[in-house]
Motif scaffolding. Sequence first.
Motif, PDB file in Angstrom:
ATOM      1  N   ASN A 185      24.206  32.577  48.739  1.00 61.13           N
ATOM      2  CA  ASN A 185      25.295  32.499  47.773  1.00 61.13           C
ATOM      3  C   ASN A 185      26.620  32.572  48.519  1.00 61.13           C
ATOM      4  OD1 ASN A 185      23.854  33.056  44.944  1.00 61.13           O
ATOM      5  ND2 ASN A 185      22.951  34.412  46.482  1.00 61.13           N
ATOM      6  N   ALA A 186      27.636  31.894  47.997  1.00 66.60           N
ATOM      7  CA  ALA A 186      28.985  31.947  48.573  1.00 66.60           C
ATOM      8  C   ALA A 186      29.930  32.563  47.550  1.00 66.60           C
ATOM      9  CB  ALA A 186      29.460  30.551  48.952  1.00 66.60           C
ATOM     10  N   MET A 187      30.574  33.663  47.932  1.00 68.15           N
ATOM     11  CA  MET A 187      31.472  34.380  47.028  1.00 68.15           C
ATOM     12  C   MET A 187      32.878  34.433  47.616  1.00 68.15           C
ATOM     13  SD  MET A 187      31.090  38.266  45.476  1.00 68.15           S
ATOM     14  CE  MET A 187      30.025  37.789  44.097  1.00 68.15           C
ATOM     15  N   ASP A 188      33.865  34.158  46.770  1.00 68.29           N
ATOM     16  CA  ASP A 188      35.270  34.246  47.155  1.00 68.29           C
ATOM     17  C   ASP A 188      35.980  35.222  46.229  1.00 68.29           C
ATOM     18  OD1 ASP A 188      35.906  32.035  49.313  1.00 68.29           O
ATOM     19  OD2 ASP A 188      34.465  31.159  47.901  1.00 68.29           O
ATOM     20  N   ILE A 189      36.527  36.279  46.811  1.00 66.39           N
ATOM     21  CA  ILE A 189      37.192  37.337  46.059  1.00 66.39           C
ATOM     22  C   ILE A 189      38.679  37.310  46.374  1.00 66.39           C
ATOM     23  CG2 ILE A 189      37.354  39.839  45.698  1.00 66.39           C
ATOM     24  CD1 ILE A 189      34.429  40.027  46.637  1.00 66.39           C
ATOM     25  N   THR A 190      39.501  37.239  45.337  1.00 63.46           N
ATOM     26  CA  THR A 190      40.952  37.321  45.501  1.00 63.46           C
ATOM     27  C   THR A 190      41.430  38.603  44.845  1.00 63.46           C
ATOM     28  OG1 THR A 190      41.186  34.910  45.472  1.00 63.46           O
ATOM     29  CG2 THR A 190      43.167  36.204  45.047  1.00 63.46           C
ATOM     30  N   LEU A 191      42.046  39.473  45.622  1.00 61.04           N
ATOM     31  CA  LEU A 191      42.543  40.754  45.124  1.00 61.04           C
ATOM     32  C   LEU A 191      44.039  40.845  45.380  1.00 61.04           C
ATOM     33  CD1 LEU A 191      42.220  43.607  44.010  1.00 61.04           C
ATOM     34  CD2 LEU A 191      41.495  44.359  46.290  1.00 61.04           C
ATOM     35  N   LYS A 192      44.813  40.945  44.323  1.00 62.70           N
ATOM     36  CA  LYS A 192      46.260  41.066  44.416  1.00 62.70           C
ATOM     37  C   LYS A 192      46.699  42.216  43.532  1.00 62.70           C
ATOM     38  CE  LYS A 192      50.583  38.464  44.226  1.00 62.70           C
ATOM     39  NZ  LYS A 192      51.214  37.132  43.966  1.00 62.70           N
ATOM     40  N   GLY A 193      47.125  43.308  44.169  1.00 63.63           N
ATOM     41  CA  GLY A 193      47.429  44.505  43.404  1.00 63.63           C
ATOM     42  C   GLY A 193      46.166  45.033  42.756  1.00 63.63           C
ATOM     43  N   GLU A 194      46.171  45.106  41.422  1.00 65.84           N
ATOM     44  CA  GLU A 194      44.991  45.548  40.687  1.00 65.84           C
ATOM     45  C   GLU A 194      44.231  44.385  40.053  1.00 65.84           C
ATOM     46  OE1 GLU A 194      46.325  48.405  37.799  1.00 65.84           O
ATOM     47  OE2 GLU A 194      46.192  50.068  39.237  1.00 65.84           O
ATOM     48  N   ILE A 195      44.615  43.157  40.366  1.00 69.67           N
ATOM     49  CA  ILE A 195      44.045  41.987  39.704  1.00 69.67           C
ATOM     50  C   ILE A 195      43.016  41.301  40.597  1.00 69.67           C
ATOM     51  CG2 ILE A 195      44.534  39.806  38.558  1.00 69.67           C
ATOM     52  CD1 ILE A 195      45.645  42.309  37.161  1.00 69.67           C
ATOM     53  N   LEU A 196      41.837  41.052  40.036  1.00 70.57           N
ATOM     54  CA  LEU A 196      40.719  40.462  40.770  1.00 70.57           C
ATOM     55  C   LEU A 196      40.260  39.163  40.126  1.00 70.57           C
ATOM     56  CD1 LEU A 196      38.518  43.588  41.481  1.00 70.57           C
ATOM     57  CD2 LEU A 196      38.960  41.817  43.178  1.00 70.57           C
ATOM     58  N   THR A 197      40.023  38.163  40.966  1.00 74.08           N
ATOM     59  CA  THR A 197      39.345  36.942  40.550  1.00 74.08           C
ATOM     60  C   THR A 197      38.196  36.710  41.515  1.00 74.08           C
ATOM     61  OG1 THR A 197      41.299  35.927  39.534  1.00 74.08           O
ATOM     62  CG2 THR A 197      39.547  34.443  40.257  1.00 74.08           C
ATOM     63  N   ILE A 198      37.030  36.386  40.981  1.00 74.71           N
ATOM     64  CA  ILE A 198      35.849  36.192  41.818  1.00 74.71           C
ATOM     65  C   ILE A 198      35.207  34.861  41.473  1.00 74.71           C
ATOM     66  CG2 ILE A 198      33.583  37.086  42.477  1.00 74.71           C
ATOM     67  CD1 ILE A 198      34.567  39.869  41.750  1.00 74.71           C
ATOM     68  N   VAL A 199      34.999  34.045  42.495  1.00 73.26           N
ATOM     69  CA  VAL A 199      34.324  32.759  42.351  1.00 73.26           C
ATOM     70  C   VAL A 199      33.000  32.843  43.102  1.00 73.26           C
ATOM     71  CG1 VAL A 199      34.436  30.288  42.816  1.00 73.26           C
ATOM     72  CG2 VAL A 199      36.513  31.521  42.138  1.00 73.26           C
ATOM     73  N   LEU A 200      31.922  32.542  42.412  1.00 71.11           N
ATOM     74  CA  LEU A 200      30.589  32.601  43.002  1.00 71.11           C
ATOM     75  C   LEU A 200      29.944  31.224  42.899  1.00 71.11           C
ATOM     76  CD1 LEU A 200      28.163  34.124  44.198  1.00 71.11           C
ATOM     77  CD2 LEU A 200      27.523  34.785  41.865  1.00 71.11           C
ATOM     78  N   ASN A 201      29.609  30.670  44.061  1.00 66.35           N
ATOM     79  CA  ASN A 201      28.977  29.347  44.099  1.00 66.35           C
ATOM     80  C   ASN A 201      29.781  28.324  43.288  1.00 66.35           C
ATOM     81  OD1 ASN A 201      26.850  30.367  45.698  1.00 66.35           O
ATOM     82  ND2 ASN A 201      25.741  31.042  43.876  1.00 66.35           N
ATOM     83  N   ASP A 202      31.106  28.359  43.523  1.00 63.69           N
ATOM     84  CA  ASP A 202      32.047  27.413  42.917  1.00 63.69           C
ATOM     85  C   ASP A 202      32.266  27.606  41.417  1.00 63.69           C
ATOM     86  OD1 ASP A 202      32.554  26.098  45.360  1.00 63.69           O
ATOM     87  OD2 ASP A 202      30.762  24.862  45.115  1.00 63.69           O
ATOM     88  N   LYS A 203      31.797  28.723  40.872  1.00 54.44           N
ATOM     89  CA  LYS A 203      32.036  29.022  39.452  1.00 54.44           C
ATOM     90  C   LYS A 203      32.808  30.335  39.333  1.00 54.44           C
ATOM     91  CE  LYS A 203      27.879  26.663  37.779  1.00 54.44           C
ATOM     92  NZ  LYS A 203      26.609  26.819  37.023  1.00 54.44           N
ATOM     93  N   THR A 204      33.852  30.337  38.526  1.00 48.32           N
ATOM     94  CA  THR A 204      34.634  31.551  38.310  1.00 48.32           C
ATOM     95  C   THR A 204      33.834  32.498  37.426  1.00 48.32           C
ATOM     96  OG1 THR A 204      36.738  30.367  38.499  1.00 48.32           O
ATOM     97  CG2 THR A 204      36.774  32.518  37.414  1.00 48.32           C
ATOM     98  N   VAL A 205      33.499  33.669  37.970  1.00 48.46           N
ATOM     99  CA  VAL A 205      32.724  34.650  37.203  1.00 48.46           C
ATOM    100  C   VAL A 205      33.590  35.802  36.716  1.00 48.46           C
ATOM    101  CG1 VAL A 205      30.522  34.045  38.282  1.00 48.46           C
ATOM    102  CG2 VAL A 205      31.972  35.789  39.351  1.00 48.46           C
ATOM    103  N   ILE A 206      34.645  36.130  37.457  1.00 50.75           N
ATOM    104  CA  ILE A 206      35.623  37.139  37.045  1.00 50.75           C
ATOM    105  C   ILE A 206      36.999  36.491  37.144  1.00 50.75           C
ATOM    106  CG2 ILE A 206      36.690  39.368  37.572  1.00 50.75           C
ATOM    107  CD1 ILE A 206      33.893  39.681  36.457  1.00 50.75           C
ATOM    108  N   ASP A 207      37.744  36.502  36.044  1.00 49.46           N
ATOM    109  CA  ASP A 207      38.995  35.757  35.983  1.00 49.46           C
ATOM    110  C   ASP A 207      40.172  36.684  35.682  1.00 49.46           C
ATOM    111  OD1 ASP A 207      40.865  33.762  35.881  1.00 49.46           O
ATOM    112  OD2 ASP A 207      40.194  32.918  33.980  1.00 49.46           O
TER     113      ASP A 207
END
Length: 250
Positions: A185-207
């Motif tokens: 699996n490929a996961m991309d996590i973006t964390l800015k301050g308290e805000i999180l976005t997570i993309v897993l296998n090219d699908k946004t799972v946490i927005d």
Amino acid sequence: MKNLNITFTAAGLIILMLSGGSYGCKEINVFEKEGYTQLFNGEDLTGWIIPEEDNDHWKVVDGVIDYDALSEAEGDKNLWTEKEYGDFMLHVEWRFKEYSGLYPMPNILPGGDYEVDENGETITEMKKNSDSGILLKGAGQANLWCWDVGSGELWQVRTNSDLAPEIRSAAVPLVNADNPVGEWNAMDITLKGEILTIVLNDKTVIDNARHPGMPESGRVGLQHHGGLDKETGEMLGSSSMIQFRNIWIK
């Protein structure tokens, strides 16, 4: 014709190198070009804090970080980066090597609560499971697991009943984007301050989910979970028999 065949062969090799297999040279160059720093060199655990008295359960095998959930450390069994980070974008690839056993798995509802029966008791079903996580500055984690809701769930947010309903519900994955156990699996996590976005296998799972209490800086970690049942000596059903590769941060 002989020279022509050689030319075609060389061209084929060039195309193969550029296409690379899964995250080969092409992908590494993309990360470097975009300003990422490599956290795992594919050879050893340089740059990581191995738990004291771990006894080689966190190790590198065939170019990937391999963990069997059996660290012998007395205290913290997680694997942490030596450096601390503030806001970041993190790319990490992971796979469960195999299921670690059966676990009484509840159903997480869209609002973050568990499904219950007419008596208010949580409904569970024994299912195959493995469980780990990407640890975020010591304040929380993006779950990696086999639960039906999918990986990326923000456990510390979703299970905090003191938080507003909209904050808790945003911590529940929008979709189960996990590949089957045994596959990467490929996961991309973006964390800015308290805000999180997570993309897993090219699908946004946490927005754009809020993670209250996230510190300004901290280490990134790979989670230990489970181990041996002290009574039966068998592997607990929530154990993190897992591998990691291609870890990059920006």
